[in-house]
Design an enzyme around this catalytic site. Structure first.
Site, PDB file in Angstrom:
ATOM      1  N   HIS A  52       0.741  -1.114  -0.249  1.00  0.00           N
ATOM      2  CA  HIS A  52      -0.076  -0.298  -0.050  1.00  0.00           C
ATOM      3  C   HIS A  52       0.526   1.155   0.169  1.00  0.00           C
ATOM      4  CE1 HIS A  52      -3.895  -1.726   1.849  1.00  0.00           C
ATOM      5  NE2 HIS A  52      -3.447  -2.661   0.880  1.00  0.00           N
ATOM      6  N   GLU A  54       1.119   3.936   1.971  1.00  0.00           N
ATOM      7  CA  GLU A  54       1.521   4.150   3.124  1.00  0.00           C
ATOM      8  C   GLU A  54       2.645   3.376   3.673  1.00  0.00           C
ATOM      9  OE1 GLU A  54      -1.361   3.359   1.795  1.00  0.00           O
ATOM     10  OE2 GLU A  54      -2.918   4.735   4.074  1.00  0.00           O
ATOM     11  N   CYS A  82      -6.418   1.955   5.661  1.00  0.00           N
ATOM     12  CA  CYS A  82      -6.784   0.424   7.023  1.00  0.00           C
ATOM     13  C   CYS A  82      -6.603   0.049   7.506  1.00  0.00           C
ATOM     14  CB  CYS A  82      -6.130  -0.182   5.173  1.00  0.00           C
ATOM     15  SG  CYS A  82      -4.947  -0.877   5.193  1.00  0.00           S
ATOM     16  N   CYS A  85      -2.165   0.011   7.163  1.00  0.00           N
ATOM     17  CA  CYS A  85      -1.725   1.466   7.776  1.00  0.00           C
ATOM     18  C   CYS A  85      -2.072   2.415   8.518  1.00  0.00           C
ATOM     19  CB  CYS A  85      -2.069   1.977   6.043  1.00  0.00           C
ATOM     20  SG  CYS A  85      -1.524   0.953   4.591  1.00  0.00           S
TER      21      CYS A  85
END
Lengths: 151, 151
Positions: A52, A54, A82, A85
């Protein structure tokens, strides 16, 4: 406004993800007014759960600052993080998080749950809805294309 | 008992972390009764926020199975996952999580919060307290040494 300046850079990262068929999320980590790292979602390309935006930005910031602790850093991301993260943000001691649009299905800073309100050793400041309309455009386009079979 | 068989392997990973001065947490990912990956905490050595045992085991499993989705896999870890690792477990679609001792300060599967009860698209089965006493020995020893200045 400073938050918008860095959110624009995160948005440009999201656009890069969009161009290669990834869910368009972009992120920058900033310290003392300077960009430490920038990344976009690459989960399908890397075939890794943790690719992801992040996580990749935090990883690059740790490498650059040679530490797993990112105290004094702020993180800008186009979509609400999410739980993975949001957890990494908490673990890394990032000071403040600024996110764009909310994620009603997977957001962990207010939507599905709010990890910022739990009793952790470190709690980041969290500011949602920064450039919310602009940040929601790319995901809307992405999922419309996905549903129409264009992607 | 099958859960104990794999928790023993996770424990051996935790012991490796202990030997090199890392918080002793170990993890294995299992599919169809076979170990897919094994890892231990390396946060200080890697100087990376995400170098927790679970994250490293999930990363290695993704690489081995060539997918960010680990449906059908189970994860065994000696200590209750933190929010980052619990989030990664949810994101990766891991089926069941078995953990050893609880983490009252940072656990995200029951202690500080319970991410398994939130309304995500995927919710893993979570079973805590497997070989709890054995799993709590290494962290207790580690933090006692840390406090006494031995580490």
């Amino acid at each position: 406004m400073s938050a918008e300046k860095f959110m624009r850079l995160a948005w440009k990262e999201a656009e890069k993800a969009m161009e290669i068929g990834e869910v368009p999320v972009g992120c920058v980590v900033v310290r003392d007014g300077e960009v430490v790292s920038a990344a976009h979602n690459l989960r399908e390309h890397h075939r890794q759960t943790d690719a992801h935006a992040e996580m990749l930005a935090i990883k690059a910031a740790c490498e650059r600052l040679d530490s797993w602790q990112l105290g004094g850093c702020d993180l800008y991301v186009t979509m609400e993080p999410c739980p993975m993260c949001a957890g990494a943000i908490i673990q890394s001691r990032i000071r403040n998080v600024y996110f764009g649009c909310y994620d009603k299905k997977a957001g962990a800073f207010g939507s599905v749950t709010d990890l910022a309100t739990c009793n952790w050793t470190h709690k980041p400041g969290v500011y949602g809805g920064i450039m919310e309309d602009a940040c929601s455009v790319l995901p809307k386009q992405f999922f419309a294309k996905l549903r129409s079979g264009e992607m």
